[in-house]
Design an enzyme around this catalytic site. Sequence first.
Site, PDB file in Angstrom:
ATOM      1  N   SER A 573       0.847  -1.183   0.000  1.00  0.00           N
ATOM      2  CA  SER A 573       0.000   0.000   0.000  1.00  0.00           C
ATOM      3  C   SER A 573       0.895   1.251   0.000  1.00  0.00           C
ATOM      4  O   SER A 573       1.701   1.413  -0.908  1.00  0.00           O
ATOM      5  CB  SER A 573      -0.954  -0.044   1.196  1.00  0.00           C
ATOM      6  OG  SER A 573      -2.006   0.858   1.028  1.00  0.00           O
ATOM      7  N   ASP A 659      -8.549  -4.942  -6.323  1.00  0.00           N
ATOM      8  CA  ASP A 659      -8.162  -3.839  -5.446  1.00  0.00           C
ATOM      9  C   ASP A 659      -8.638  -2.546  -6.089  1.00  0.00           C
ATOM     10  O   ASP A 659      -8.036  -2.060  -7.035  1.00  0.00           O
ATOM     11  CB  ASP A 659      -6.645  -3.816  -5.253  1.00  0.00           C
ATOM     12  CG  ASP A 659      -6.200  -2.732  -4.285  1.00  0.00           C
ATOM     13  OD1 ASP A 659      -7.047  -1.944  -3.822  1.00  0.00           O
ATOM     14  OD2 ASP A 659      -4.990  -2.679  -3.987  1.00  0.00           O
ATOM     15  N   HIS A 691      -7.161  -5.682  -1.925  1.00  0.00           N
ATOM     16  CA  HIS A 691      -5.973  -5.033  -1.363  1.00  0.00           C
ATOM     17  C   HIS A 691      -5.193  -6.003  -0.483  1.00  0.00           C
ATOM     18  O   HIS A 691      -4.049  -5.742  -0.146  1.00  0.00           O
ATOM     19  CB  HIS A 691      -6.419  -3.814  -0.554  1.00  0.00           C
ATOM     20  CG  HIS A 691      -5.358  -2.766  -0.366  1.00  0.00           C
ATOM     21  ND1 HIS A 691      -4.689  -2.167  -1.397  1.00  0.00           N
ATOM     22  CD2 HIS A 691      -4.851  -2.210   0.763  1.00  0.00           C
ATOM     23  CE1 HIS A 691      -3.827  -1.285  -0.922  1.00  0.00           C
ATOM     24  NE2 HIS A 691      -3.898  -1.295   0.387  1.00  0.00           N
TER      25      HIS A 691
END
Length: 715
Positions: A573, A659, A691
């Site tokens: 991320s 995602d 994600h």
Amino acid sequence: MAAALAIITWAPMEAQEKVNIGKSNITLQSDRLTPEGLWAMGRIGAYAPNAGSGKIVYQVGYYSVKENRSHHVLYLMQADGTGQRLLTQSADNETDPAWLGDRIVFLKGGEIWSMDSNGGDRRQLSHTEGAVEGFKFSPDGNKVILLKSIPFHDIIKENPSDLPKATGRLVTDLMYRHWDHYVESIQHPFVASVNADGIGTATDILEGEPFECPMEPFGGIEQLDWSTDSRQIAYTCRKKTGTAYSISTDSDIFLYDVEKKTTRNLCKPEGYVAPAVDATKTLRHQAVNAPENLKNNPGYDQNPQFSPDGKYVAWLSMARDGYESDRMRLCVYNLADGSKRYITETFDSNVDDFCWSDNKDAMIYFIGVWHGTENLYAINWKGEVKQLTNTWHDFGSLKMLGDGKRIIAERHCYTQPADLYLITPNFKKPEKTAINQFTFENKHILDQLAKPTVEQRWVKTTDNKDMMYWVIRPPHFDATKKYPTLLFCEGGPQSPVSQFWSYRWNFMIMASQGYVIIAPNRHGLPGFGSEWCEEISGDWTGQCMDDYLTAIDDAAANLPYVDKDRMGAVGASFGGFSVYYLAGHHDKRFKCFIAHDGAFNLEAMYTETEENWFSNWEYDDAYWNKDQTANARKTYENSPHRFIDQWDTPILCIHGEKDYRINATQGMSAFNAARMKGIEAQLLIFPDENHWVLKPQNGILWQRTYFNWLDRWLK
């Protein structure tokens, strides 16, 4: 080095099926944790204490790599850890345990069931064709909240009935997909009566309103609560849709009267109208966040809980609209006069969970992060905060045992997955707070494993601040040897590097593969004061990147076992963004990189992400605005994709195609650029993951790919 697993076969009493997913008798072939050993561990989930008997029912999930699925079961035990017994009798998943008097209620197949505390006398209470997704019974046991999804076609239009096989979606506004799915249904809370025959007809308390409750993507039944007299429901809701929803974090706490069927907002005055906003700019400096408007709770407000005496409602509250990582405070609302108090202002970090106390000294217990650990605190009516535990662990999910004096919480750390603990707090003498473990879900595995060693280290940053970083060393550590070393880059960007246990980014398994891990609590992380935490907004490539390099340079220079010629950087991320940026700015410190679900091209991400409030707050401006702030120009000019010309190091890019927070095109673009430049690179793409990586075989593939890449370049 794979674990040899002897799986218990569940012999169901109802469906007479078989499922080869359960608690395993495991003999490991090595005392080092492997991916297979990690996925063999049971994962403790929801739990509920019985106020009268002191019994606790709790959920455990077991995963089968072979069958690529999970099985969730229920156990019962006494609070002292004795009398454990398995309650689940079938191949069906049984989850979300709670108590209804002396009977256990739970979800199975989208319906609410009950059973006695021995697991027998099973009765189906709801009959909704499998539609129940969550529930909460009223204190008097006569009513229940049911969470169910309803069709939603305000943004994605319903296709014509004569085209039943059409797969197209006609989209008319933003927030048409969220996290990992297209938004064609939303959850609503329903209220139903409970009688001897089960659960009656349910009434939608948001009837006709196009708003979700609980809130996507992670909200659950914790976002609603019953009043102690069972007459009212406090619930969390962001009453916005489309573009307004996509740029705002403004959710409120509403009070619904079950008998009168009326609703009032506890956060805002009657008739409140939010100021107009520019959707292409940060809300930081707009009228909605002007000082005079902050009294109207324009930020996140969620997870209400009524006090035991019924006089107050407390909830988690952020001050500002559009800022998803604002400091989470505790707000206490007086139901008699409508006054609000933010009682944790002296605690300069986030309140992550809380529960009311019957203790006359402490009003509320809460957990919060400070200096890389998530510990237990108490606060009284005077606003005095006391830290009750002080260990290198993270606590989570607080519940009062029922006597108003003892707390159940889960606890974990870098070397131990979650188990349940009984805490007897002592507000007057915090050092006498007792902590007793009463589940040992993975002891049979952990006892066979050698543990890494963990230490804290402090270093001065380039702006002369004190930064703490964790050092995790391999099992059987030999100080005379040099080890390949990983710089761990945290996500968020404002998530703490605390004592977390992850089934993917797991420091114990990394160390067990022979790596030293350096995990900095860089600028931008909570637990070191609000000023430290907020310095990252608008400065993604400044001080926080210097902090990463400061930590790894300090380790390379001062820890003799760190091999400065065999270092890699990894992260997901914002951590993946950090890796992409460091790939162009590391001055040959690192021999390889791994970026998972990272942002690569910030201009593209601005309009690709579904939660536009995040990009607006962090970047300041849309990339096309001609009157951009200096921070916005700096952000876009320093996007990692602009420094591909400086990339020279092998990189593994990982991404999930579901995602929708950071789209898979970001990982694909980074990989494509690396290969076109002639850099050794791999792309691990998951068409069916978001994600995170949640499926067992995908999880094993992730771990094997991750370590194969590191071993190739660092060993």
